[in-house]
Enzyme design. Structure first.
Site, PDB file in Angstrom:
ATOM      1  N   GLU A  17      30.068  34.115 -22.159  1.00 24.30           N
ATOM      2  CA  GLU A  17      29.446  33.731 -20.887  1.00 24.30           C
ATOM      3  C   GLU A  17      29.415  32.215 -20.833  1.00 24.30           C
ATOM      4  O   GLU A  17      29.058  31.555 -21.819  1.00 24.30           O
ATOM      5  CB  GLU A  17      28.032  34.298 -20.810  1.00 24.30           C
ATOM      6  CG  GLU A  17      27.214  33.833 -19.618  1.00 24.30           C
ATOM      7  CD  GLU A  17      25.784  34.378 -19.654  1.00 24.30           C
ATOM      8  OE1 GLU A  17      25.578  35.492 -20.174  1.00 24.30           O
ATOM      9  OE2 GLU A  17      24.874  33.673 -19.171  1.00 24.30           O
TER      10      GLU A  17
ATOM     11  N   GLU B 286      22.075  26.105 -14.960  1.00 25.81           N
ATOM     12  CA  GLU B 286      20.871  26.891 -14.704  1.00 25.81           C
ATOM     13  C   GLU B 286      19.718  25.917 -14.494  1.00 25.81           C
ATOM     14  O   GLU B 286      19.588  24.926 -15.212  1.00 25.81           O
ATOM     15  CB  GLU B 286      20.559  27.824 -15.874  1.00 25.81           C
ATOM     16  CG  GLU B 286      21.563  28.942 -16.053  1.00 25.81           C
ATOM     17  CD  GLU B 286      21.229  29.815 -17.248  1.00 25.81           C
ATOM     18  OE1 GLU B 286      20.675  30.914 -17.055  1.00 25.81           O
ATOM     19  OE2 GLU B 286      21.513  29.382 -18.387  1.00 25.81           O
TER      20      GLU B 286
END
Length: 273
Positions: free
Chosen positions: A154, A159
């Site tokens: 991933e 974020e």
């Protein structure tokens, strides 16, 4: 002797330019002290200049069981298109009689429609703040080349949590999660952002490293490492793009309903190779 002198002279002349040279069938590359940035070619983009989602490129992310996906919805109130922007929104659920979730969130991905391997991706967006807000831009493997998650890895381009003035840029894999190898090499970095303005979040992806950027500045690099478990580098296959305004979860904490709606406003997405 004269041939050897000629070879040396040509190499010295080209050393200033860092260009490949061929003499009598022999190839040479003389590099300068600084490797030049490669020239990128735009291969895919969306400027969100329509009044609806371009479904040839994107799909609305459906609900999932994980923290990040439990509020995902195709409710029209979670999406807005205006003046060349897409607004991905986190809202209080206006009707809990049919959908009992307290919050709904909007997200899009290119799964099954576009994936790429190696290159550069940049996303220009503005991140609004709220308690429990967790917008993200990330990538997952199109195929299960190495098995189920997290074996295919991933890549978290960005974020953002709550009202922070930083973003997190991270890689996850079997190597980091299951084998607990989070620092060999370090798998995550932090980068400052212009909190109240648009920023450009990016990734330059090479066969031997992932280079994360913010506003064109390199902020964190995750290298491929020799001599460790092969699961350290699952980043040798096509990945698709995900952009979503998440709400709540163990990492970001509880949501403040009175601070909603909250939005990630995306201007454009561009992929280069």
């Amino acid at each position: 002797m004269r041939l050897n002198y000629l070879l040396l002279l040509i190499l010295l002349l080209n050393a200033c330019h860092g260009v490949p040279t061929s003499v009598n069938g022999h190839n040479f590359i003389q590099k300068t002290g600084r490797t030049a940035e490669k020239k990128w070619t735009l291969v895919w983009q969306d400027n969100f200049d329509k009044q609806h989602l371009d479904t040839t490129k994107w799909t609305m992310i459906p609900p999932g069981k994980a923290d990040w996906g439990k509020h995902m919805s195709n409710n029209p109130s979670c999406f807005r298109f205006d003046n060349g922007y897409i607004y991905l929104r986190g809202i209080n659920n206006p009707d809990t009689t049919t959908d009992h979730r307290p919050f709904l969130t909007g997200g899009i991905y290119t799964k099954g429609k576009f994936a790429f391997q190696y290159g550069k991706i940049e996303i220009r967006a503005k991140l609004e703040g709220a308690r429990g807000a967790w917008p993200a831009m990330w990538m997952l493997a199109e195929k299960n080349k190495y098995g189920e998650y997290p074996k295919n890895g991933e890549i978290d381009i960005m974020e953002h949590l709550n009202f922070d003035s930083i973003v997190y840029q991270t890689t996850h894999s079997y190597y980091t999660l299951n084998l607990k190898q989070e620092n060999n090499p370090p798998h995550s970095g932090r980068a400052a952002i212009n909190k109240n303005d648009f920023n450009i979040f990016g990734l330059k992806w090479f066969p031997d490293k992932l280079v994360f950027t913010v506003n064109g500045t390199e902020t964190f690099t995750y290298p491929r490492v020799a001599g460790v478990d092969p699961s350290q580098w699952p980043y040798d296959q096509p990945f698709y793009i995900m952009i979503d305004q998440q709400l709540g979860g163990n990492w970001v904490g509880k949501v403040a309903p009175d601070q909603l709606p909250v939005q990630m406003i995306v201007d454009w997405v561009r992929v280069y190779q």
